[in-house]
Every structure is written in structure tokens, then in C-alpha cells.
Design an enzyme around this catalytic site. Structure first.
Site, PDB file in Angstrom:
ATOM      1  N   THR A 136      65.421  58.943  32.114  1.00 10.21           N
ATOM      2  CA  THR A 136      65.732  57.717  32.834  1.00 10.21           C
ATOM      3  C   THR A 136      64.754  56.640  32.399  1.00 10.21           C
ATOM      4  O   THR A 136      63.717  56.939  31.777  1.00 10.21           O
ATOM      5  CB  THR A 136      65.688  57.926  34.358  1.00 10.21           C
ATOM      6  OG1 THR A 136      66.332  56.818  35.010  1.00 10.21           O
ATOM      7  CG2 THR A 136      64.249  58.028  34.867  1.00 10.21           C
ATOM      8  N   THR A 137      65.057  55.418  32.736  1.00 11.23           N
ATOM      9  CA  THR A 137      64.277  54.282  32.236  1.00 11.23           C
ATOM     10  C   THR A 137      62.785  54.436  32.480  1.00 11.23           C
ATOM     11  O   THR A 137      61.963  54.287  31.570  1.00 11.23           O
ATOM     12  CB  THR A 137      64.778  52.980  32.884  1.00 11.23           C
ATOM     13  OG1 THR A 137      66.146  52.781  32.524  1.00 11.23           O
ATOM     14  CG2 THR A 137      63.937  51.791  32.439  1.00 11.23           C
ATOM     15  N   HIS A 161      16.466  39.696  48.859  1.00  9.53           N
ATOM     16  CA  HIS A 161      16.911  38.634  49.769  1.00  9.53           C
ATOM     17  C   HIS A 161      16.613  37.247  49.199  1.00  9.53           C
ATOM     18  O   HIS A 161      16.377  36.292  49.944  1.00  9.53           O
ATOM     19  CB  HIS A 161      16.262  38.781  51.156  1.00  9.53           C
ATOM     20  CG  HIS A 161      16.366  40.161  51.710  1.00  9.53           C
ATOM     21  ND1 HIS A 161      17.549  40.706  52.150  1.00  9.53           N
ATOM     22  CD2 HIS A 161      15.419  41.134  51.878  1.00  9.53           C
ATOM     23  CE1 HIS A 161      17.340  41.939  52.581  1.00  9.53           C
ATOM     24  NE2 HIS A 161      16.065  42.228  52.415  1.00  9.53           N
ATOM     25  N   SER A 220      28.971  19.325  28.626  1.00  7.48           N
ATOM     26  CA  SER A 220      29.585  18.338  29.516  1.00  7.48           C
ATOM     27  C   SER A 220      30.081  17.152  28.703  1.00  7.48           C
ATOM     28  O   SER A 220      29.480  16.787  27.694  1.00  7.48           O
ATOM     29  CB  SER A 220      28.566  17.865  30.565  1.00  7.48           C
ATOM     30  OG  SER A 220      29.037  16.731  31.267  1.00  7.48           O
ATOM     31  N   SER A 221      31.179  16.553  29.182  1.00 10.33           N
ATOM     32  CA  SER A 221      31.708  15.369  28.515  1.00 10.33           C
ATOM     33  C   SER A 221      30.900  14.121  28.850  1.00 10.33           C
ATOM     34  O   SER A 221      31.049  13.087  28.189  1.00 10.33           O
ATOM     35  CB  SER A 221      33.170  15.152  28.920  1.00 10.33           C
ATOM     36  OG  SER A 221      33.257  14.903  30.316  1.00 10.33           O
ATOM     37  N   LYS A 275      23.403  19.152  28.869  1.00 18.16           N
ATOM     38  CA  LYS A 275      23.844  20.405  29.479  1.00 18.16           C
ATOM     39  C   LYS A 275      23.906  21.560  28.480  1.00 18.16           C
ATOM     40  O   LYS A 275      24.468  21.440  27.390  1.00 18.16           O
ATOM     41  CB  LYS A 275      25.223  20.208  30.111  1.00 18.16           C
ATOM     42  CG  LYS A 275      25.255  19.182  31.231  1.00 18.16           C
ATOM     43  CD  LYS A 275      24.666  19.734  32.513  1.00 18.16           C
ATOM     44  CE  LYS A 275      25.653  20.656  33.174  1.00 18.16           C
ATOM     45  NZ  LYS A 275      25.172  21.142  34.477  1.00 18.16           N
ATOM     46  N   ARG A 276      23.320  22.678  28.873  1.00 15.10           N
ATOM     47  CA  ARG A 276      23.417  23.948  28.149  1.00 15.10           C
ATOM     48  C   ARG A 276      23.978  24.967  29.150  1.00 15.10           C
ATOM     49  O   ARG A 276      23.244  25.739  29.757  1.00 15.10           O
ATOM     50  CB  ARG A 276      22.049  24.375  27.613  1.00 15.10           C
ATOM     51  CG  ARG A 276      21.509  23.445  26.533  1.00 15.10           C
ATOM     52  CD  ARG A 276      20.073  23.797  26.153  1.00 15.10           C
ATOM     53  NE  ARG A 276      19.958  25.085  25.492  1.00 15.10           N
ATOM     54  CZ  ARG A 276      20.135  25.292  24.192  1.00 15.10           C
ATOM     55  NH1 ARG A 276      20.477  24.272  23.393  1.00 15.10           N
ATOM     56  NH2 ARG A 276      19.990  26.493  23.657  1.00 15.10           N
ATOM     57  N   ASN A 277      25.273  24.921  29.330  1.00 14.42           N
ATOM     58  CA  ASN A 277      25.906  25.693  30.393  1.00 14.42           C
ATOM     59  C   ASN A 277      26.063  27.171  30.038  1.00 14.42           C
ATOM     60  O   ASN A 277      26.277  27.514  28.868  1.00 14.42           O
ATOM     61  CB  ASN A 277      27.285  25.105  30.723  1.00 14.42           C
ATOM     62  CG  ASN A 277      27.190  23.741  31.365  1.00 14.42           C
ATOM     63  OD1 ASN A 277      26.144  23.355  31.880  1.00 14.42           O
ATOM     64  ND2 ASN A 277      28.292  22.994  31.338  1.00 14.42           N
TER      65      ASN A 277
END
Length: 455
Positions: free
Chosen positions: A102-103, A150, A273-274, A279-281
């Protein structure tokens, strides 16, 4: 994650290619061929028919346009493929295609063939990651940083200790993935309702032979409502994703300027970033965290898909198929980003040490308490060091000065002893040992994977 820009700089692990429509059709054809071969060996269908079915069970022999048209006309996932294979076979061989099946017997077994191929890719990726982490653990076993609980400084630790923790969890995930193989990668041949009415008792031998030809095990009970083995695999990937998300989140956090202890690879030309050129994301970490969350979100879907009504329900087959496919694709994406991330991870021990010293020695309060406790008892020592530590924070005074004013400390610990006890390098516990053990363990697991993949 192909929509992510990082996909263009990350090698494709090959998982998504396993789940294309053509790959899906071919996996079904592989099962049809194995079914025919098994039935021929048992005398259920002619050997010549099985040989012809096997020879033509490749998409290259089939009328792809006719299959597509058939799918549109019938709304059935496999009947047009069976028709095309029937028509491609010479003589009367096509009349024996899909005999007694069967299928779902074909589609589920075929999908598990696809998942198993993805499984092998995951193991190779994990072996690469563990080997890289072994070197990282050894390199950083003595790199002191603040152990944090914590979100606050606790006691000194080393970065190598963190790596050893990751290795420990990943090693158990490998054990689970290897251990599930006999349960998950099974072939099903139970006929319309799983009762094997279409083949009778020879059906059990047929399923066993079919499974063996596919490198799988037969389902002990080939019922179409059984999905726990498929759900198990999604669950295991979900657990792996939970560890992966935790690891990536740690890198993401420690890469913040406020920490500055590590940095994931940021190749030249990378734009964060544009509008903010500086930025070094943490792009890889973010990709991993997002993929891991999506994998975990598929676990409830797989569990719901186990709730199949009566003897079969296409609804739950669709749900389980979607959970398996998406979990595999996302896991391949996640692990490949880890391969790149750890291969180019930068660590900054000087910054780690600066962070360790931020509290002016407060992180060494436990060491002082225990040494003082040898003379006045643990609780009284805790109270004395507590007052000095809390006073240091509230009054913004050096911890050393507060200790010098405490009568218990004055009477029992010299200034030289206090200075020695405030040295975090003396209180890293077994971090180096754990890192060394982790490195050895990682290499052992990687070697075990390599042995498994050679079988």
C-alpha cells in the site's frame, strides 16, 4: 535556512538535496525495487519481472511529465509513479510492480531511507565539530574567566571547561543517534491496513528480505498507525538542537562588547548593518539559535502525528513527514554553521582575565570562607566573609580592605594568606582536567562515528 545570507558562504552539507521531489520519488522507486527482488526470491513474482522492475526503477527511465500530470489528475502521491514504472517495464513485468503493498508502505519506508542518509551527514558533521572542540578544549584549558551562575560571577573557571561541558552533551547526543538506528530505520510492508492480508504469511519473509536489501530492519508490527520511531528521531534532533541553541547563545553572549571574551568568525567584507558601519554581528550564532528553535518547535508536531485514528490516517502521515523533513533540513543547517563557527572562533584570554578581576576579588569569597572555616567552622566563616563581601559592594570599598577589618580574618589569616586566597588562578578546580578529559572523549566519539560510517 537558504534564505539567510550566510548560506552563500557556508558549504551545503547536502541535506536539503535529499528531500527534493526527485529524491523523494527515487527513494520510493528504491523501495519498489527491493520489494520486487524480495518477492522474486520467495517465488511470489517471476524473477524476470523483478529484474526488469529493478532495472527500470530509476527516474531517468520514467516519463516525468506523465508523472506530474498524473499527480495533478489523481491527487494521489504514488499511483502516477507506479503507473510510470509499469509503463517503463518491458513485457508483463510492470504488472508486478507494487505487488501487495500500500502507499504508506512505500512512502514511509522511502522517507526513512532519506532520513538515514541525512543521519549519516549529521554524524559526519558531529565528528568534525567534536574534533575541533577537542583542540579548542586543550588550547583553552587554562584560560581563566569568571564562572557565572544566575548571570553573576560565581567562582573562577576556564573557557576549556565550558568547551568540555559542550563536548559531554554532544557525546551523549551521538550515543542516542547511534542507538536509535535499529528502532528508527525500519521497513514497513503490512498492506492496506497493516494486516498483511494481501500477502499472507509470506509477507513477513518479504518484509524481512526487503528490509535487508535496503540495509534496514523490518517492522515487527507493520501497522500504519505506528509512528513512535519516527517521532523519536525528531525528538532526538530536538534535544540536539536544545544543546546547539545553548552553545550558540553562549557564544552570542560572550561576543557582546560588555564581555568581549570570544568572537565568532567575521570574514573581511562582512556587513553587520546597513546604517551602523561598526557592527560585527554574531550572524552564525544567530542562525544557529533560530534554527535550533525551529527544530524544537517541530517536536510537538511529531508527537501529535503519533495520534493516528483507526488503522491509518493520511493527516498524521503528512504531519510526521513534515516534521521529519524540516527537522533534518534545519539540523544540517545548524550543524554546518557550528563547523564554521568553531573552526574560526577567536578567544581573548586577556579580556577574560580582566572580567575575572572586575569584582576586586569578590569572586574568591568561597575560597576565603573555606580556609577560614577550617579554623572557626564553615557557617561562622560564611557569615564573616558575607559581611565583608556585601559591605564591599554596598560601601564601594575594596574587598581586601573589608576583610582586613574583620576580627575573625585578622586573627586567623595573615595578609599574605589573604592575598594568596584572592588569586583566582589557585581556585580553578578541576577545569584543566575536565578540559583534557573532554578533549580525549571528543576524539573517542569522533573515532567511533568514523568506524560506524565505514560499516
Amino acid at each position: 535556512m537558504q534564505e539567510e545570507p550566510t548560506s552563500l558562504r557556508i558549504d551545503d552539507p547536502g541535506v536539503r538535496a535529499l528531500f527534493t521531489e526527485d529524491a523523494r520519488f527515487q527513494s520510493w522507486l528504491d523501495v519498489e525495487a527491493a520489494l520486487a527482488q524480495a518477492q522474486a526470491e520467495l517465488g511470489i513474482i517471476p524473477e524476470s519481472a523483478a529484474a526488469e522492475i529493478t532495472r527500470k526503477a530509476h527516474l531517468s527511465y520514467l516519463d516525468r511529465a506523465a508523472i506530474t500530470a498524473g499527480l495533478a489528475r489523481t491527487g494521489h502521491p504514488i499511483v502516477p509513479l507506479v503507473w510510470a514504472l509499469d509503463q517503463a517495464c518491458e513485457g508483463d513485468a510492470g504488472g508486478y510492480v507494487h505487488w501487495g503493498a500500500t502507499t504508506q508502505n512505500i512512502t514511509q519506508t522511502g522517507q526513512l531511507l532519506q532520513v538515514r542518509r541525512a543521519h549519516w551527514i549529521f554524524l559526519r558533521q558531529l565528528a568534525t565539530i567534536l574534533t575541533t572542540l577537542a583542540g579548542l578544549a586543550e588550547k583553552t584549558k587554562d584560560m581563566l574567566l569568571p564562572g557565572r551562575t544566575h548571570g553573576q560571577h560565581a567562582v573562577p573557571a576556564t573557557f576549556g571547561f565550558k568547551v568540555a561541558v559542550w563536548i559531554d552533551e554532544l557525546g551523549r547526543h551521538v550515543e542516542r543517534l547511534l542507538g536509535c538506528e535499529d528502532r528508527v530505520f525500519v521497513a514497513m510492508l503490512g498492506g492496506g491496513a497493516g494486516t498483511l492480508a494481501s500477502l499472507g504469511e509470506p509477507g513477513l519473509a518479504t518484509q524481512e528480505k526487503m528490509a535487508a536489501k535496503l540495509g534496514m530492519r523490518p517492522m515487527p508490527m507493520p501497522a500504519r498507525t505506528i509512528g513512535d520511531h519516527q517521532a523519536e528521531y525528531v525528538l532526538l534532533l530536538g534535544m540536539l538542537a536544545a544543546t546547539g541553541g545553548k552553545m550558540a547563545r553562549e557564544i552570542y553572549t560572550l561576543m557582546k562588547q560588555e564581555f568581549g571574551e570570544v568572537e565568532e568568525p567575521v570574514p573581511p567584507g562582512t556587513v553587520g548593518s546597513s546604517t551602523m558601519p561598526q557592527k560585527r554581528n554574531p550572524k552564525l550564532s544567530q542562525d544557529i539559535i533560530a534554527a535550533a528553535a525551529q527544530i524544537r518547535a517541530l517536536v510537538p508536531l511529531a508527537l501529535d502525528a503519533m495520534q493516528t485514528e483507526h488503522e491509518a490516517d493520511r493527516t498524521t502521515s503528512i504531519m510526521m513527514g513534515r516534521a521529519l523533513t524540516q527537522a533534518c533540513e534545519l539540523t544540517g543547517d545548524m550543524l554546518q554553521r557550528f563547523v564554521v563557527l568553531f573552526d574560526g572562533l577567536r578567544v581573548f584570554p586577556e579580556r577574560m582575565r580582566q572580567n575575572l578581576d572586575l569584582s576586586g576579588g569578590l569572586i574568591m569569597a568561597e575560597a576565603l570562607m573555606l580556609e577560614l572555616g577550617k579554623q572557626i567552622g564553615r557557617q561562622r566563616a560564611h557569615d564573616a566573609v558575607y559581611e565583608a563581601a556585601q559591605g564591599s559592594v554596598v560601601q564601594s570599598r575594596p574587598f581586601r580592605d573589608m576583610l582586613a577589618e574583620d576580627p575573625h580574618v585578622q586573627a586567623r589569616l595573615s595578609a599574605a594568606q589573604v592575598d594568596a586566597l584572592l588569586d583566582p588562578a589557585r581556585y580553578a578546580g578541576l577545569c584543566a582536567l575536565f578540559a583534557e578529559r573532554g578533549a580525549a572523549g571528543a576524539r573517542d566519539v569522533a573515532a567511533r562515528i568514523e568506524r560506524r560510517l565505514k560499516v
